[in-house]
Design a protein around this motif. Structure first.
Motif, PDB file in Angstrom:
ATOM      1  N   GLU A   1      -8.268  12.435  -3.361  1.00  0.00           N
ATOM      2  CA  GLU A   1      -7.049  12.773  -2.612  1.00  0.00           C
ATOM      3  C   GLU A   1      -6.444  14.088  -3.089  1.00  0.00           C
ATOM      4  O   GLU A   1      -6.497  14.395  -4.276  1.00  0.00           O
TER       5      GLU A   1
ATOM      6  N   TRP B   1       3.930  15.675  -1.988  1.00  0.00           N
ATOM      7  CA  TRP B   1       3.636  14.988  -0.727  1.00  0.00           C
ATOM      8  C   TRP B   1       2.138  15.028  -0.481  1.00  0.00           C
ATOM      9  O   TRP B   1       1.430  15.857  -1.060  1.00  0.00           O
ATOM     10  N   LYS B   2       1.689  14.141   0.380  1.00  0.00           N
ATOM     11  CA  LYS B   2       0.249  14.036   0.617  1.00  0.00           C
ATOM     12  C   LYS B   2      -0.175  15.001   1.713  1.00  0.00           C
ATOM     13  O   LYS B   2       0.495  15.086   2.755  1.00  0.00           O
TER      14      LYS B   2
ATOM     15  N   LYS C   1       2.145   6.531  -6.815  1.00  0.00           N
ATOM     16  CA  LYS C   1       1.156   7.528  -7.240  1.00  0.00           C
ATOM     17  C   LYS C   1       1.760   8.929  -7.171  1.00  0.00           C
ATOM     18  O   LYS C   1       1.600   9.739  -8.083  1.00  0.00           O
ATOM     19  N   MET C   2       2.496   9.193  -6.087  1.00  0.00           N
ATOM     20  CA  MET C   2       3.124  10.519  -5.930  1.00  0.00           C
ATOM     21  C   MET C   2       4.209  10.738  -6.980  1.00  0.00           C
ATOM     22  O   MET C   2       4.356  11.838  -7.512  1.00  0.00           O
TER      23      MET C   2
ATOM     24  N   ARG D   1       0.835  -1.212   0.000  1.00  0.00           N
ATOM     25  CA  ARG D   1       0.000   0.000   0.000  1.00  0.00           C
ATOM     26  C   ARG D   1       0.866   1.257   0.000  1.00  0.00           C
ATOM     27  O   ARG D   1       0.600   2.227  -0.673  1.00  0.00           O
ATOM     28  N   LYS D   2       1.934   1.193   0.814  1.00  0.00           N
ATOM     29  CA  LYS D   2       2.870   2.325   0.919  1.00  0.00           C
ATOM     30  C   LYS D   2       3.558   2.549  -0.437  1.00  0.00           C
ATOM     31  O   LYS D   2       3.690   3.675  -0.894  1.00  0.00           O
TER      32      LYS D   2
ATOM     33  N   LEU E   1       2.449   1.676  -3.304  1.00  0.00           N
ATOM     34  CA  LEU E   1       1.435   2.167  -4.245  1.00  0.00           C
ATOM     35  C   LEU E   1       1.267   3.674  -4.104  1.00  0.00           C
ATOM     36  O   LEU E   1       1.136   4.392  -5.098  1.00  0.00           O
ATOM     37  N   GLU E   2       1.299   4.139  -2.860  1.00  0.00           N
ATOM     38  CA  GLU E   2       1.131   5.575  -2.613  1.00  0.00           C
ATOM     39  C   GLU E   2       2.343   6.364  -3.128  1.00  0.00           C
ATOM     40  O   GLU E   2       2.187   7.416  -3.747  1.00  0.00           O
ATOM     41  N   TYR E   3       3.546   5.831  -2.881  1.00  0.00           N
ATOM     42  CA  TYR E   3       4.768   6.486  -3.377  1.00  0.00           C
ATOM     43  C   TYR E   3       4.770   6.500  -4.904  1.00  0.00           C
ATOM     44  O   TYR E   3       5.178   7.474  -5.521  1.00  0.00           O
TER      45      TYR E   3
ATOM     46  N   PHE F   1      -2.903  16.256  -3.153  1.00  0.00           N
ATOM     47  CA  PHE F   1      -1.451  16.203  -2.986  1.00  0.00           C
ATOM     48  C   PHE F   1      -0.908  17.620  -3.144  1.00  0.00           C
ATOM     49  O   PHE F   1      -1.361  18.360  -4.007  1.00  0.00           O
TER      50      PHE F   1
END
Lengths: 121, 147
Positions: free
Chosen positions: A73, A118-119, A36-37, A29-30, A32-34, A75
């Motif tokens: 979301e 960053w989120k 996406k960023m 999940r982490k 995946l988030e990185y 960012f």
């Protein structure tokens, strides 16, 4: 006793397998988030660099700081341009986040564009 | 004997399952990030290609590939002495970069770093009009590899 030990071993193996799956899923999940960023940073770098002429930075109507909405979301991003002679354009202090740095030109001068994403909490 | 063998087989099976699943999970967990990093490198390679394509020196109106072509054809001497330095500035942090401009059987190559197995390539055929050729177009190829 032997059967108990065997059962205990199988049970502990199952538990460790479940822990492993849970940890892997969390890391996935982490990751995946990185990812996406990183993709958002690449999209922003593309917006900056593919204006009238490819790789020549278009800074008109392009905010160097802002919010990028992706679905539900939000960012935040910052962009900084570093020229070959060391001159910098953009925010003085860059936030910590996922960084993407690409080669570019500001008119005829070689420069680097760094985008940090960053989120938002 | 049969009972002992069954126990050993059970233990062995559990152990092998654990090792295989751990390996597969470790390979799978950072897959999205690895893919995103590859897309990032692809974009860097594309932008390096276009930056070189549109880069002109302050004093003259010729672009970088045109200048290299004129050098290759013997129409001009020198220029862009600090090219390696600028290339190093552009690709700081990357492992390997190779820039090649070629025309007919002549080529000009600059390589920085040690060659890597996984790299990205941006290339294109350019129609250039070098000074001193009587207005005839020359087809040259530019290739950028980034690893």
């Amino acid at each position: 006793l032997k059967e108990f030990l065997l059962g205990l071993f199988v049970f502990l193996s199952l538990v460790s397998f479940l822990v492993l799956v849970a940890a892997a899923y969390r890391t996935y999940r982490k990751s995946l988030e990185y990812a996406k960023m990183t993709d958002i940073a690449c999209t922003l770098a593309t917006q900056f660099c593919f204006g009238r002429t490819p790789a020549v930075l278009t800074l008109e109507n392009q905010p160097l700081e802002g919010v990028y909405s992706f679905g539900r979301e939000n960012f935040r991003f910052q962009a900084k341009i570093t020229m070959f002679d060391g001159t910098e354009i953009g925010p003085g202090i860059m936030h910590k986040g996922v960084e993407v740095e690409v080669p570019a030109l500001v008119e005829e001068v070689p420069a680097k564009l760094k985008v940090v994403v960053w989120k938002e909490d | 004997v049969e009972r002992g063998l069954a126990d050993i087989l059970t233990l062995g099976f559990v152990f092998i399952t654990l090792v295989c699943s751990a390996t597969l999970l470790l390979l799978w967990v950072d897959f999205p990030l690895r893919s995103a990093r590859e897309r990032q490198k692809q974009l860097q390679c594309e932008l390096l290609y276009f930056a070189l394509l549109n880069w002109r020196s302050k004093n003259s109106n010729t672009t970088f590939p045109q200048h290299v072509l004129e050098n290759l054809l013997g129409l001009r001497e020198g220029g862009w002495e600090n090219f390696a330095e600028i290339l190093r500035f552009w690709i700081s942090g990357e492992k390997w970069v190779r820039v090649e401009v070629s025309v007919e059987n002549r080529s000009w190559v600059v390589t920085l770093g040690n060659r890597v197995d996984r790299f990205y390539r941006s290339q294109g055929m350019l129609s250039l009009l070098p000074a001193g050729t009587g207005g005839s177009m020359i087809r040259a190829r530019m290739e950028v590899n980034l690893g």
